[in-house]
Motif scaffolding. Structure first.
Motif, PDB file in Angstrom:
ATOM      1  N   ARG A   3       0.856  -1.200   0.000  1.00 17.57           N
ATOM      2  CA  ARG A   3       0.000   0.000   0.000  1.00 17.57           C
ATOM      3  C   ARG A   3       0.889   1.247   0.000  1.00 17.57           C
ATOM      4  O   ARG A   3       1.754   1.394   0.861  1.00 17.57           O
ATOM      5  CB  ARG A   3      -0.927  -0.036   1.206  1.00 17.57           C
ATOM      6  CG  ARG A   3      -1.816  -1.285   1.210  1.00 17.57           C
ATOM      7  CD  ARG A   3      -2.587  -1.461   2.498  1.00 17.57           C
ATOM      8  NE  ARG A   3      -3.622  -0.462   2.650  1.00 17.57           N
ATOM      9  CZ  ARG A   3      -3.568   0.597   3.449  1.00 17.57           C
ATOM     10  NH1 ARG A   3      -2.510   0.784   4.203  1.00 17.57           N
ATOM     11  NH2 ARG A   3      -4.557   1.441   3.515  1.00 17.57           N
ATOM     12  N   THR A   5       1.382   5.478  -0.260  1.00 21.01           N
ATOM     13  CA  THR A   5       0.845   6.842  -0.151  1.00 21.01           C
ATOM     14  C   THR A   5       1.816   7.786  -0.843  1.00 21.01           C
ATOM     15  O   THR A   5       3.034   7.658  -0.688  1.00 21.01           O
ATOM     16  CB  THR A   5       0.686   7.246   1.330  1.00 21.01           C
ATOM     17  OG1 THR A   5      -0.363   6.463   1.892  1.00 21.01           O
ATOM     18  CG2 THR A   5       0.334   8.717   1.476  1.00 21.01           C
ATOM     19  N   SER A  33      -3.523   6.361  -1.344  1.00 21.73           N
ATOM     20  CA  SER A  33      -3.852   7.692  -0.868  1.00 21.73           C
ATOM     21  C   SER A  33      -2.861   8.726  -1.393  1.00 21.73           C
ATOM     22  O   SER A  33      -1.687   8.422  -1.598  1.00 21.73           O
ATOM     23  CB  SER A  33      -3.820   7.681   0.665  1.00 21.73           C
ATOM     24  OG  SER A  33      -4.303   8.895   1.137  1.00 21.73           O
ATOM     25  N   LEU A  76      -0.620   9.885   8.283  1.00 27.61           N
ATOM     26  CA  LEU A  76       0.197   8.765   7.793  1.00 27.61           C
ATOM     27  C   LEU A  76       0.078   7.552   8.711  1.00 27.61           C
ATOM     28  O   LEU A  76       0.046   6.410   8.248  1.00 27.61           O
ATOM     29  CB  LEU A  76       1.665   9.193   7.652  1.00 27.61           C
ATOM     30  CG  LEU A  76       1.937  10.232   6.552  1.00 27.61           C
ATOM     31  CD1 LEU A  76       3.383  10.711   6.592  1.00 27.61           C
ATOM     32  CD2 LEU A  76       1.614   9.662   5.166  1.00 27.61           C
ATOM     33  N   LEU A  79      -3.197   5.898   7.908  1.00 24.58           N
ATOM     34  CA  LEU A  79      -3.172   5.203   6.614  1.00 24.58           C
ATOM     35  C   LEU A  79      -2.367   3.910   6.700  1.00 24.58           C
ATOM     36  O   LEU A  79      -2.649   2.940   6.008  1.00 24.58           O
ATOM     37  CB  LEU A  79      -2.559   6.102   5.540  1.00 24.58           C
ATOM     38  CG  LEU A  79      -3.449   7.249   5.071  1.00 24.58           C
ATOM     39  CD1 LEU A  79      -2.636   8.288   4.315  1.00 24.58           C
ATOM     40  CD2 LEU A  79      -4.565   6.708   4.179  1.00 24.58           C
ATOM     41  N   SER A  81       0.480   2.935   5.535  1.00 26.72           N
ATOM     42  CA  SER A  81       0.955   2.407   4.244  1.00 26.72           C
ATOM     43  C   SER A  81       2.295   1.710   4.416  1.00 26.72           C
ATOM     44  O   SER A  81       3.001   1.933   5.396  1.00 26.72           O
ATOM     45  CB  SER A  81       1.170   3.528   3.232  1.00 26.72           C
ATOM     46  OG  SER A  81       0.146   4.437   3.291  1.00 26.72           O
ATOM     47  N   ILE A  84       5.839   5.428   1.641  1.00 25.81           N
ATOM     48  CA  ILE A  84       5.410   6.831   1.493  1.00 25.81           C
ATOM     49  C   ILE A  84       6.373   7.483   0.513  1.00 25.81           C
ATOM     50  O   ILE A  84       7.592   7.494   0.747  1.00 25.81           O
ATOM     51  CB  ILE A  84       5.460   7.557   2.854  1.00 25.81           C
ATOM     52  CG1 ILE A  84       4.560   6.846   3.870  1.00 25.81           C
ATOM     53  CG2 ILE A  84       5.062   9.023   2.705  1.00 25.81           C
ATOM     54  CD1 ILE A  84       4.896   7.178   5.317  1.00 25.81           C
TER      55      ILE A  84
END
Ligand code: GRF
Length: 216
Positions: A3, A5, A33, A76, A79, A81, A84
Motif C-alpha cells: 500500500r 501513499t 492515498s 500517515l 493510513l 501504508s 510513502i
C-alpha cells in the motif's frame, strides 16, 4: 500487494506515472492515498480521475512546521501504508516525522545528489556548465535531500540547452526510474537497514547504488 501513499505539492506527473504503473502491474503495489499540502495542486485532480482517496493538509493553516508535521504524521499513521513517496512534495519535514517513517519514506529529487540539494537545480546545472544532470531517489532523513541514496538516473546536458528542455527530459527519466525503484522496494529487493540501503536480486550496482544512464 503493498500500500503506497504519495505526497505531492504540484502537477503530480510522477504521481500519475506511479498510478499507471500500479494499474499495469509494473509495480506490485497500489496507490491508496494522495496527500497534498497545496489545495490547488493539479495532482489532486489526477488522483481523483483514478478514484484515489485524496487529503489536503494546507501548510498555510498551521502556525509552525511542527504543527504541520504533527497533522501529517497523524494522517500517515492512520493510513499505515507500506511506502510513502515524496514526489514533487515541496515541504521540508522535521526530525520527528522523518525518524518515525525512516524505513518507508523515499524522496525524488531532481539533481545528482550530493550536488544541488534544495531548489532550482536545473538552473544551477546550467550556470555551472555541468556536463551531466539527473535525478536521485533516496530514503528520507531529517537533513534535507541527504538521506541514503538508492538510485540515480543520469542524462548528458546538451550544448546550449535551455532550462525548459532540461526540465522536460528530467521528467521523462523520473517517470521511468521512479516506478522501477518503487517496484523493487515493493518486491522487497530494496530496503533500509540502519543507515545502509540493502539490494537483493539487483544485477549491477555502480559505486554502491543503482545508476542508470539515459539517452533521452
Ligand atoms: C519533479 O521534477 C521532482 O523531481 C521535483 O518536482 C518535480 C515534480 O513534478 N521535486 P510532478 O509534480 O511530479 O509533475
Amino acid at each position: 500487494m503493498k500500500r503506497i501513499t504519495v505526497l505531492i505539492s504540484g502537477s503530480g506527473s510522477n504521481l500519475e506515472a506511479l498510478i499507471n504503473s500500479c494499474i499495469s502491474k509494473k509495480i506490485s503495489g497500489e496507490v491508496v492515498s494522495v496527500i497534498s499540502n497545496n489545495p490547488k495542486a493539479y495532482g489532486l485532480t489526477r488522483a481523483k480521475k483514478f478514484n484515489i482517496n485524496t487529503n489536503i493538509i494546507d501548510h498555510r493553516l498551521f502556525l509552525n512546521r511542527e504543527d504541520f508535521d504533527m497533522k501529517l504524521e497523524g494522517f500517515l499513521e492512520e493510513l499505515d501504508s507500506d511506502l510513502i513517496i515524496l514526489a514533487g512534495f515541496m515541504r521540508v519535514l522535521g526530525k520527528k516525522i522523518t525518524t518515525k517513517f525512516v524505513n518507508k519514506m523515499i524522496n525524488l529529487h531532481p539533481s545528482l545528489l550530493p550536488s544541488y540539494p534544495g531548489l532550482n537545480t536545473h538552473n544551477q546545472v546550467l550556470k555551472n556548465n555541468d556536463k551531466l544532470h539527473g535525478i536521485s531517489i533516496h530514503y528520507v532523513s531529517p537533513e534535507l535531500d541527504k538521506g541514503p541514496l538508492i538510485a540515480q538516473g543520469i542524462i548528458k546536458v546538451n550544448p546550449n540547452e535551455k532550462e525548459e528542455s532540461l526540465v522536460s527530459r528530467i521528467h521523462k527519466i523520473e517517470h521511468i526510474l521512479l516506478p522501477d525503484i518503487v517496484n523493487q522496494i515493493c518486491l522487497g529487493n530494496i530496503y533500509l537497514e540502519g543507515n545502509e540501503v540493502i539490494y537483493k536480486n539487483i544485477e549491477s550496482l555502480d559505486r554502491g547504488i543503482i545508476r542508470k544512464y539515459y539517452e533521452i
